[in-house]
Design an enzyme around this catalytic site. Structure first.
Site, PDB file in Angstrom:
ATOM      1  CD  GLU A 178     -14.362   2.870   3.346  1.00  0.00           C
ATOM      2  OE1 GLU A 178     -15.407   2.826   3.988  1.00  0.00           O
ATOM      3  OE2 GLU A 178     -13.501   1.972   3.394  1.00  0.00           O
ATOM      4  CB  SER A 180      -8.053  -2.473   5.864  1.00  0.00           C
ATOM      5  OG  SER A 180      -6.882  -3.154   6.119  1.00  0.00           O
ATOM      6  CG  ASP A 213       9.485   0.252   5.328  1.00  0.00           C
ATOM      7  OD1 ASP A 213       8.451  -0.001   4.683  1.00  0.00           O
ATOM      8  OD2 ASP A 213       9.943  -0.502   6.223  1.00  0.00           O
ATOM      9  CE  LYS A 250      -2.415   0.020  10.689  1.00  0.00           C
ATOM     10  NZ  LYS A 250      -1.670   0.390   9.503  1.00  0.00           N
ATOM     11  CB  VAL A 279       3.447   0.665   9.543  1.00  0.00           C
ATOM     12  CG1 VAL A 279       4.235   1.954   9.298  1.00  0.00           C
ATOM     13  CG2 VAL A 279       2.535   0.840  10.746  1.00  0.00           C
ATOM     14  CG  MET A 309      -1.923  -1.135   1.218  1.00  0.00           C
ATOM     15  SD  MET A 309      -2.891  -1.276  -0.300  1.00  0.00           S
ATOM     16  CE  MET A 309      -3.999   0.099  -0.131  1.00  0.00           C
ATOM     17  CG  ASN A 356     -12.835  -3.881   4.247  1.00  0.00           C
ATOM     18  OD1 ASN A 356     -12.974  -4.393   3.144  1.00  0.00           O
ATOM     19  ND2 ASN A 356     -11.688  -3.375   4.658  1.00  0.00           N
ATOM     20  CG  HIS A 370      -9.629   1.874   3.755  1.00  0.00           C
ATOM     21  ND1 HIS A 370     -10.797   1.149   3.664  1.00  0.00           N
ATOM     22  CD2 HIS A 370      -8.630   0.970   3.591  1.00  0.00           C
ATOM     23  CE1 HIS A 370     -10.504  -0.114   3.451  1.00  0.00           C
ATOM     24  NE2 HIS A 370      -9.200  -0.249   3.399  1.00  0.00           N
TER      25      HIS A 370
HETATM   26  P1  NAD Z   1       2.932  -4.611   3.958  1.00  0.00           P
HETATM   27  O1  NAD Z   1       3.233  -5.665   4.946  1.00  0.00           O
HETATM   28  O2  NAD Z   1       3.081  -4.881   2.506  1.00  0.00           O
HETATM   29  O3  NAD Z   1       3.810  -3.327   4.280  1.00  0.00           O
HETATM   30  C1  NAD Z   1       4.010  -2.806   5.557  1.00  0.00           C
HETATM   31  C2  NAD Z   1       5.309  -2.026   5.533  1.00  0.00           C
HETATM   32  O4  NAD Z   1       5.405  -1.310   6.751  1.00  0.00           O
HETATM   33  C3  NAD Z   1       6.558  -2.926   5.444  1.00  0.00           C
HETATM   34  O5  NAD Z   1       7.363  -2.467   4.387  1.00  0.00           O
HETATM   35  C4  NAD Z   1       7.246  -2.699   6.775  1.00  0.00           C
HETATM   36  O6  NAD Z   1       8.670  -2.748   6.665  1.00  0.00           O
HETATM   37  C5  NAD Z   1       6.781  -1.322   7.138  1.00  0.00           C
HETATM   38  N1  NAD Z   1       6.873  -0.982   8.555  1.00  0.00           N
HETATM   39  C6  NAD Z   1       6.663  -1.766   9.637  1.00  0.00           C
HETATM   40  N2  NAD Z   1       6.835  -1.031  10.774  1.00  0.00           N
HETATM   41  C7  NAD Z   1       7.155   0.229  10.383  1.00  0.00           C
HETATM   42  C8  NAD Z   1       7.480   1.412  11.073  1.00  0.00           C
HETATM   43  N3  NAD Z   1       7.503   1.448  12.402  1.00  0.00           N
HETATM   44  N4  NAD Z   1       7.753   2.524  10.348  1.00  0.00           N
HETATM   45  C9  NAD Z   1       7.753   2.490   9.010  1.00  0.00           C
HETATM   46  N5  NAD Z   1       7.473   1.370   8.300  1.00  0.00           N
HETATM   47  C10 NAD Z   1       7.188   0.255   8.976  1.00  0.00           C
HETATM   48  O7  NAD Z   1       1.449  -4.150   4.297  1.00  0.00           O
HETATM   49  P2  NAD Z   1       0.367  -3.478   3.346  1.00  0.00           P
HETATM   50  O8  NAD Z   1      -0.440  -4.519   2.693  1.00  0.00           O
HETATM   51  O9  NAD Z   1       1.020  -2.422   2.520  1.00  0.00           O
HETATM   52  O10 NAD Z   1      -0.588  -2.797   4.431  1.00  0.00           O
HETATM   53  C11 NAD Z   1      -0.268  -1.593   5.071  1.00  0.00           C
HETATM   54  C12 NAD Z   1      -1.508  -1.016   5.693  1.00  0.00           C
HETATM   55  O11 NAD Z   1      -2.492  -0.797   4.688  1.00  0.00           O
HETATM   56  C13 NAD Z   1      -2.172  -1.929   6.708  1.00  0.00           C
HETATM   57  O12 NAD Z   1      -2.703  -1.138   7.723  1.00  0.00           O
HETATM   58  C14 NAD Z   1      -3.265  -2.600   5.913  1.00  0.00           C
HETATM   59  O13 NAD Z   1      -4.343  -3.020   6.707  1.00  0.00           O
HETATM   60  C15 NAD Z   1      -3.701  -1.459   5.028  1.00  0.00           C
HETATM   61  N6  NAD Z   1      -4.385  -1.870   3.800  1.00  0.00           N
HETATM   62  C16 NAD Z   1      -3.956  -2.942   3.094  1.00  0.00           C
HETATM   63  C17 NAD Z   1      -4.608  -3.308   1.915  1.00  0.00           C
HETATM   64  C18 NAD Z   1      -4.135  -4.485   1.096  1.00  0.00           C
HETATM   65  O14 NAD Z   1      -4.913  -4.987   0.287  1.00  0.00           O
HETATM   66  N7  NAD Z   1      -2.890  -4.903   1.234  1.00  0.00           N
HETATM   67  C19 NAD Z   1      -5.713  -2.555   1.479  1.00  0.00           C
HETATM   68  C20 NAD Z   1      -6.107  -1.439   2.213  1.00  0.00           C
HETATM   69  C21 NAD Z   1      -5.421  -1.102   3.372  1.00  0.00           C
END
Ligand code: NAD
Length: 715
Positions: free
Chosen positions: A462, A429, A343, A407, A400, A324, A500, A450
């Site tokens: 959203e 999400s 990151d 978070k 993250v 994301m 969702n 979102h």
């Molecule tokens: P992901 O696991 O692909 O990426 C998370 C990233 O956050 C990783 O690169 C990790 O190294 C980094 N991270 C962890 N701790 C951190 C910190 N303290 N500071 C900075 N970076 C940090 O996850 P994702 O799928 O990209 O999801 C991220 C967020 O988006 C989540 O809250 C998820 O619920 C939400 N989301 C995901 C989707 C989806 O379909 N994947 C859709 C909508 C929302």
């Protein structure tokens, strides 16, 4: 002045050339009923003035005419066939009057000349465009066909094949493309437009240009050899059906109308257009697609209004460079807002940047961007492992990992690095915005933002209002989302937010079918082919990821235990517990591989059937209607609950959230349009038949009242 009304002025220029200028109040000209009546009166005045030797049509705005006034459509189309026919005939009489004037006519086209605007210029003898012009007949996108002679005149001007393409795709055409097929006669610089059109008219008056021959071509049958015509129309039908499919009848109707009218003169050809237009105008599909257009305008209008309260976002940051975060960075940078991507791991940053570079290269390959533009976008993304880089950010989007404690810690840290008035948003999400806000010193600067996966493709964002979020915070995040090219809808905080929250009841319906032996591939087929979803529930769960689905389902069960609480193992648990996570590890309900051309491929897999059989027993067949009812009723009722509880502010925003966030079939218009179309009372009666399946199938009291009063959600 020969004629004057609030929308049109006609004056006499030198050499007895009359100039009719579309000049409506407001920023654009539209073909509403008033303008049409005014054009009719203007043409009468022009006809009566024996001094006039030629007529040029112009606009005082940046655009010629953007099209019909679509806000009038639903009311108009609800009228009886006879009323609608008389409206179409009267409108066409005006265009015929323009086409039949006893001297040469030309249109000077700038900006949009779409729909009725395009049909106006087709009724003149000559068309001169400036380089800003965009011309087209987008009606099939609204489930109808052009109704002011577009299907009759365009094929006679640019040939049947070109016209079929223009009308069935509904795409706007740039001036130079219109010139190539002869839709316009010349393209000139904007400052030379009017003079060029007038010169062409002078040449026509001086008989250097044969305007009557051009006009006669539009009045007669198409000059197509029989065999060629048959081949053209048969090929077009095959191609159009393959693209539009059975749920979108307008493009196919357009091909038939052009074919039937090809052997007829103007009067008969127009009759064929009128009949088809009226038939399509009465369909539920037209109602749904016009509804979506109007809802889209409503949602965008709301976002624009919010923009007035918004803080300007010149610099952004995203925390987390995962699926994301990488997508958000790409989207922000490519729409012109520089963004820091922070990151905790260098490989994650590298991956995020690589993803952005891949998307950009694909655009360069497709000719939609250049290497220079690509470099500029990449330069707009600043990867960093250090919080210091986010110091000047106006908005920070947290993306993250989905873990409340991580978070909370990240959000508290961020506040220490950004300015006092920076806005902070979370892309969570599932986690409550009110809960996350507790970790912040200034919760008023915080809300949810979102995005949907993949970020560059999904139009919806959203924006989630927490109990402490300030109006400025919400407005600024709405404005930033719009600047990123997304459609934001503002919703209130609750488990799952809006999208969702209504999706998981649908998955619960799917799980229920599987628990009774339903076949997931057969269910997907019904939901895709018959209901019209881009993906059935099993495929969608594989794309979302069964781990994500499993986690979110637990959040929803905790949030709404009465309706969504779980008893026993369901199909999502079975996949998750057997490490079948979906596309991300190549196996979920289906198995995924890469075909010989390198494209991802999905196949049914005996293993997943075996696991489901162990859990739920032998397969059992369900009727298509039963499958649709058992999956859709929970989603529909939950959507209604969201409206009743004020999670979403209006049926229009809910329907746009569903179409843009989940791909709800546009030809059905969204849940509220679907309910209105089937009748709330009919839905309540249907849901009551399934009420024994649990709380998700029980309609609300307000729905019952609305049904009893024969009410609807849209007015
Ligand atoms: P992901 O696991 O692909 O990426 C998370 C990233 O956050 C990783 O690169 C990790 O190294 C980094 N991270 C962890 N701790 C951190 C910190 N303290 N500071 C900075 N970076 C940090 O996850 P994702 O799928 O990209 O999801 C991220 C967020 O988006 C989540 O809250 C998820 O619920 C939400 N989301 C995901 C989707 C989806 O379909 N994947 C859709 C909508 C929302």
């Amino acid at each position: 002045m020969i004629y004057q009304s609030p929308t049109i002025q006609v004056e006499l220029l030198e050499d007895n050339i009359a100039k009719l200028c579309f000049n409506a109040p407001g920023s654009v000209n539209k073909f509403d009923r008033e303008t049409l009546a005014s054009l009719d009166a203007a043409l009468d005045s022009i006809k009566q003035d024996s001094n006039i030797k030629a007529l040029v049509l112009t606009s005082s705005k940046d655009t010629f005419i953007v099209g019909a006034d679509i806000t009038e459509f639903l009311g108009l189309f609800a009228q009886d066939d006879a009323v609608l026919l008389s409206w179409v005939e009267q409108a066409n009489a005006v265009f015929n009057k323009l086409e039949d004037l006893p001297f040469p006519t030309a249109s000077a086209i700038k900006g949009f000349a779409l729909g009725g605007g395009c049909e106006t210029i087709l009724a003149t003898d000559f068309r001169i465009a400036d380089t800003t012009a965009k011309i087209g007949l987008p009606e099939t996108k609204l489930g109808i066909i052009p109704g002011f002679g577009g299907t009759v005149r365009l094929p006679r001007v640019i040939g049947a094949d070109n016209a079929l393409e223009w009308i069935t795709t509904g795409k706007d055409q740039r001036a130079e493309d219109a010139l190539k097929v002869g839709a316009v006669d010349a393209v000139v610089a904007p400052q030379a437009l009017e003079a060029a059109a007038i010169q062409m008219l002078k040449d026509a008056v001086a008989e250097k240009l044969d305007w009557q021959a051009r006009r006669n071509r539009k009045l007669s049958a198409l000059t197509l050899p029989k065999l060629e015509a048959m081949m053209s129309f048969t090929t077009a039908k095959g191609m159009v059906f393959a693209v539009a499919g059975k749920h979108y009848p307008a493009p196919m109707a357009a091909v038939s109308v052009i074919e039937q009218a090809s052997t007829k003169g103007r009067a008969e050809a127009l009759q064929i257009e009128h009949q088809a237009f009226i038939k399509l105008a009465k369909t539920d599909v037209a109602k749904a697609l016009i509804g979506i257009f109007l809802n889209d305008q409503f949602v965008k209008g709301k976002a624009k209004k919010a923009g007035k309260l918004a803080k300007e976002v010149n610099n952004a940051a995203v925390l987390g460079a995962g699926i994301m975060g990488g997508g958000i960075a790409y989207q922000s940078a490519s729409k012109g807002t520089p963004i820091v991507m922070k990151d905790i791991a260098q490989p994650a940053l590298d991956l995020g940047l690589n993803e952005a570079a891949k998307l950009l290269s694909a655009q360069v390959v497709r000719g939609r961007s250049t290497p220079e533009k690509m470099a500029k976008v990449l330069n707009n993304i600043t990867p960093s492992l250090d919080y210091a880089a986010i110091k000047h950010s106006d908005v920070v989007v947290e993306a993250v990992v989905e873990h409340p404690k991580i978070k909370a810690q990240v959000l508290a840290e961020v506040e220490g690095y950004v300015s006092e008035d920076a806005i902070i948003a979370s892309n969570t999400s599932t986690i409550s915005i009110n809960l996350l806000a507790k970790s912040m010193k200034k919760p008023e600067r915080f809300c949810g933002m979102h995005f949907f996966n993949p970020v560059h493709k999904m139009p919806l964002v959203e924006v989630i209002r927490g109990e402490h979020s300030s109006e400025e915070t919400i407005a600024s995040v709405v404005a930033y989302a719009s600047k990123m090219g997304k459609t934001p809808i503002v919703v209130n905080d609750c488990p799952g937010f809006f999208v969702n929250r209504v999706l998981f009841p649908y998955f619960a319906g799917f799980n229920g079918l599987l628990a009774e032996g339903g076949d997931f591939a057969a269910i997907d087929k019904v939901m895709e082919k018959q209901f019209g979803w881009p993906m059935g529930p099993a495929y969608l769960l594989d794309v979302v990821g069964l781990d994500t689905g499993h986690h979110a389902q637990a959040v929803m069960a905790e949030g709404f235990p009465d309706r969504m609480g779980k008893s026993g193992t369901d199909a999502i648990d079975v996949m998750f517990e057997n490490k079948r996570l979906g596309q991300k590890n190549g196996k979920g309900f289906y198995v995924y591989s890469v075909d010989s051309r390198g494209k991802p491929k999905k196949d049914v897999d005996p293993t997943s059937y075996g696991l489901l059989k162990d859990a739920f027993g032998e397969l059992k067949a369900f009727e298509a209607d039963d499958i649709i009812a058992r999956t859709m009723i929970p989603m529909i009722i939950e959507t209604v609950r969201c409206l009743e509880e004020g999670i979403v502010a209006s049926p229009a925003e809910a329907d746009m959230g569903l179409v843009y966030g989940l791909g709800f079939p546009p030809f059905r218009g969204g849940v509220f349009r679907y309910l209105d179309t089937m009748g709330v009372a009919n839905f309540v009666a249907l849901a009551d038949k399934y009420a024994h399946l649990g709380g998700l199938y029980q309609v609300t009291d307000a729905m019952r009242t609305l049904a009893a009063n024969n009410g609807s959600y849209y007015q």
